[in-house]
Motif scaffolding. Structure first.
Motif, mmCIF file in Angstrom:
data_model
loop_
_atom_site.group_PDB
_atom_site.id
_atom_site.type_symbol
_atom_site.label_atom_id
_atom_site.label_comp_id
_atom_site.label_asym_id
_atom_site.label_seq_id
_atom_site.Cartn_x
_atom_site.Cartn_y
_atom_site.Cartn_z
ATOM 1 N N ARG A 105 4.966 -3.352 0.722
ATOM 2 C CA ARG A 105 5.270 -2.666 1.983
ATOM 3 C C ARG A 105 6.730 -2.265 2.147
ATOM 4 O O ARG A 105 7.130 -1.852 3.226
ATOM 5 N N VAL B 221 3.620 2.248 2.203
ATOM 6 C CA VAL B 221 2.550 1.612 1.438
ATOM 7 C C VAL B 221 2.815 1.939 -0.025
ATOM 8 O O VAL B 221 2.947 3.111 -0.393
ATOM 9 N N PRO C 190 6.481 -5.186 7.283
ATOM 10 C CA PRO C 190 6.586 -3.956 6.495
ATOM 11 C C PRO C 190 7.856 -3.187 6.849
ATOM 12 O O PRO C 190 8.387 -3.299 7.960
ATOM 13 N N TYR D 21 -2.329 0.489 8.179
ATOM 14 C CA TYR D 21 -2.544 -0.356 7.000
ATOM 15 C C TYR D 21 -3.511 -1.490 7.333
ATOM 16 O O TYR D 21 -4.351 -1.861 6.499
#
Length: 361
Positions: free
Chosen positions: A179, A24, A11, A224
């Motif tokens: 991400r 996110v 991410p 997450y």
């Protein structure tokens, strides 16, 4: 066929003044359905026609006019769902989404909130560095487009063009699985590629035939993973939606600018408000458009002029049997049959025309 395997990309991490933060992202992609006529009328969908020349009485909201479903629009939505490995719902229904725009003459948009035609699917997003992420599709529903308000032709007046009113859209809603900004652009590119292979959307972003609402939130590292384990959104930050993005570059810029704005608010002790925002590429900033509406704000209710939409499994199977070879399968076959590298196969299958030319020669 060669089984392609990828590592999951890491991410995007943004360093704040106090902490590291992760992105996110979820996306709502609006894809104009490739058909000659609109969703509920026989008016033309041709781009570039004289203003207000492609408008039927039902598009203009004239009293007593009743919508009639365009079967090809339904077929195109089914093709798209099949191309995204999604569940096709044999029973779906249309709802009225009530709101006011000067270029929405009916005073509501016909959409599918409660019973969409396509359910859960997925798309493999490759990043070109040996990594790929599977992005889950939550749903695809059919809906009407609104018209266009024009504000730059006269200093004192605005004009309305209803040519686009009633054109069929597929709204493709993803889970918050993206991400980073590069992944977001790659996701749009992959959707566009698949739909162009299928012939269900031409993907022309300049004409507004493919545009995206981008939902951005931030979270601390590890949050997450907790969300994925529990599907509890409380582990994620408050999201803000950036409306009507039709440029890969601007999508990436807007995501970063919005994430940095949210980080400044949270680290400053504030709270991010859920809202809809617009991106200004000239100032490279997002600004508030309105507080985020919920479903009840639109007073959704089943459209009384349209019966529930019922389709046969045999019809879906017939459509499935005529689908072309899709990009992932074609790429794997090119690697397996012709000994191409992953990169070369990706380039050659980027569009169906290049792939067909390569095979022909």
């Amino acid at each position: 066929m060669l089984d392609l395997t990828y590592d999951s990309p890491k991410p995007k991490v943004i360093a704040g003044a106090k902490h590291d933060w992760e992105l996110v992202i979820g996306m709502e992609v609006h894809a104009q359905v490739s058909t000659n006529a609109k969703l509920f009328s026989g008016a033309s969908t041709k781009f570039g026609a004289e203003p207000n020349s492609n408008v039927a009485f039902v598009d203009a909201g004239m009293p007593g006019m009743l919508p009639v479903i365009n079967e090809e629009c339904v077929a195109q939505a089914v093709r798209t769902g099949l191309g995204l490995k999604a569940e096709i719902h044999l029973n779906s229904a249309f709802d009225r989404k009530n709101y006011f725009y000067p270029d929405l003459p009916q005073g509501y948009q016909i959409s599918q909130l409660y019973h969409p035609i396509v359910g859960e699917g997925e798309v493999l997003v490759e990043l070109g560095d040996g990594t790929a992420r599977t992005v889950r599709i939550e749903r695809i529903h059919l809906e009407q487009d609104a018209g266009k308000s024009i504000h730059d032709m006269d200093p004192n007046m605005s004009f309305v063009d209803l040519n686009r009113t009633g054109v069929a859209l597929m709204e493709i809603v993803s889970r918050p699985d993206i991400r980073g900004p590069e992944e977001a652009a790659a996701y749009i590119a992959k959707l566009r590629q698949i739909m162009r292979y299928l012939g269900t959307c031409d993907g022309n972003m300049q004409n507004g035939n493919l545009r995206a609402d981008v939902n951005v939130s931030i979270c601390r590292p590890g949050a997450y993973e907790k969300y994925m384990a529990t599907q509890d959104f409380s582990h994620l930050g408050t999201r803000c939606e950036i409306k009507n993005m039709n440029s890969m570059r601007f999508i990436q810029q807007a995501i970063m600018i919005e994430a940095e704005r949210q980080i400044r608010i949270v680290e400053g002790g504030g709270k991010v408000d859920q809202e809809t925002r617009l991106y200004d590429p000239d100032k490279n900033e997002t600004r508030s458009m309105r507080s985020k509406e919920e479903a009840h704000d639109y007073r959704y209710f089943p459209d009384p002029d349209l019966l529930p939409l019922e389709i046969e499994q045999a019809w879906v199977d017939e459509i499935a049997g005529k689908l072309p070879e899709l990009p992932d399968a074609k790429k794997a076959r090119f690697i397996d049959s012709f000994g191409l590298s992953d990169y070369d196969a990706s380039v050659l299958t980027a569009d169906a025309e290049s792939a067909a030319y390569f095979e022909a020669v």
